[in-house]
Design an enzyme around this catalytic site. Structure first.
Site, short mmCIF file in Angstrom:
data_model
loop_
_atom_site.label_atom_id
_atom_site.label_comp_id
_atom_site.label_asym_id
_atom_site.label_seq_id
_atom_site.Cartn_x
_atom_site.Cartn_y
_atom_site.Cartn_z
N LYS A 81 14.18 -34.05 -24.03
CA LYS A 81 13.53 -34.96 -24.99
C LYS A 81 12.02 -34.99 -24.68
O LYS A 81 11.61 -35.31 -23.56
CB LYS A 81 14.15 -36.35 -24.84
CG LYS A 81 13.98 -37.24 -26.03
CD LYS A 81 14.82 -38.49 -25.81
CE LYS A 81 14.69 -39.46 -26.94
NZ LYS A 81 15.36 -40.74 -26.62
C1 E4P Z 1 15.72 -42.90 -29.33
O1 E4P Z 1 16.01 -41.86 -28.84
C2 E4P Z 1 15.25 -44.06 -28.58
O2 E4P Z 1 15.88 -44.04 -27.33
C3 E4P Z 1 15.65 -45.37 -29.21
O3 E4P Z 1 16.43 -45.18 -30.36
C4 E4P Z 1 14.57 -46.37 -29.32
O4 E4P Z 1 15.11 -47.55 -29.89
P1 E4P Z 1 14.37 -48.96 -29.82
O5 E4P Z 1 13.24 -48.93 -30.78
O6 E4P Z 1 15.43 -49.94 -30.20
O7 E4P Z 1 13.89 -49.13 -28.40
#
Ligand code: E4P
Length: 225
Positions: A87
């Site tokens: 990622k």
């Molecule tokens: C995506 O990969 C992120 O980990 C996540 O969806 C972020 O979500 P949030 O905005 O609720 O922290």
């Protein structure tokens, strides 16, 4: 549509896996910290523990913000398990790293995407997944679902193979909206997934069926019935 769970909590991952609908896991440094996972070795061990629960893709996020640093981290992350997807944040060096890694056959998830232009760059660079954060856009009074629609249109126009992984999904209606818009994947909490199960008419209907069954059985068992 694939269902990913957005957590580093092993209990939640196991529960979603046992439900039989889990296609993968996404994590980020904040989610790891929430579970008290810190230090390089512990983080690597935790990713391995996640891979041991599910057969699906597991997104593991780099910490570095330089091209060289990201490649170095990616090299180590992909050694954990073949399920690992690296990622990488949507920054200039991130785009370069995605391009390089996709050329090497390493799967990537381009994260922190908030605009169609960013999603276009991620696809051009060859990202396996792009992660538009819909909840965080909603948080600043911008309709996150419009971004999913825009990316779907752009990717379909040019037949980009990058999969739209809707992220920052906060509630079950986000999941439904993503399914209607044609997102390839939705990643959300266990509570948003299990909320899809619930409907009061299901509970009322089931209670009625069971009561009727019991009543019929009681009548049948009477000696002179
Ligand atoms: C995506 O990969 C992120 O980990 C996540 O969806 C972020 O979500 P949030 O905005 O609720 O922290």
């Amino acid at each position: 549509m694939k269902f990913f769970i957005d957590t580093a909590n092993l209990g939640h991952i196991r529960e979603a896996h046992e439900l039989g609908i889990l296609d993968g896991v996404t994590t980020n440094p904040s989610l790891m910290a929430k579970e008290g996972i810190s230090g390089h070795e512990n983080v690597i061990r935790h990713y391995k523990a996640i891979c041991d629960i599910t057969d699906g893709d597991v997104s593991a996020e780099v910490i570095s913000t330089t091209f060289e640093g990201m490649l170095q981290e990616a090299e180590e992350l992909v050694k954990i398990d073949e399920q690992i997807v690296v990622k990488i944040p949507m920054i200039k060096d991130g785009v370069k790293a995605i391009k390089y890694l996709s050329g090497q056959g390493v799967r990537t998830n381009c994260t922190l995407v908030f605009s169609p232009g960013q999603a276009l760059l991620a696809a051009k660079a060859g990202a396996t997944y792009v992660s538009p954060f819909i909840g965080r856009l909603d948080d600043v009074s911008t309709d996150g679902m419009v971004l999913i629609d825009d990316i779907r249109l752009i990717y379909d126009n040019y037949d980009f193979k990058t999969q739209i992984l809707a992220a920052s999904v906060r509630h079950p209606m986000h999941i439904i909206a993503c399914a209607k818009s044609g997102a390839d994947v939705v990643t959300s909490s266990l509570s948003a997934i299990t909320a899809l199960l619930k409907h009061p008419l299901t509970d009322i209907g089931l209670a009625q069926f069971l009561a009727d069954y019991e009543r019929a059985a009681a009548t049948t068992n009477k000696p002179n019935a």
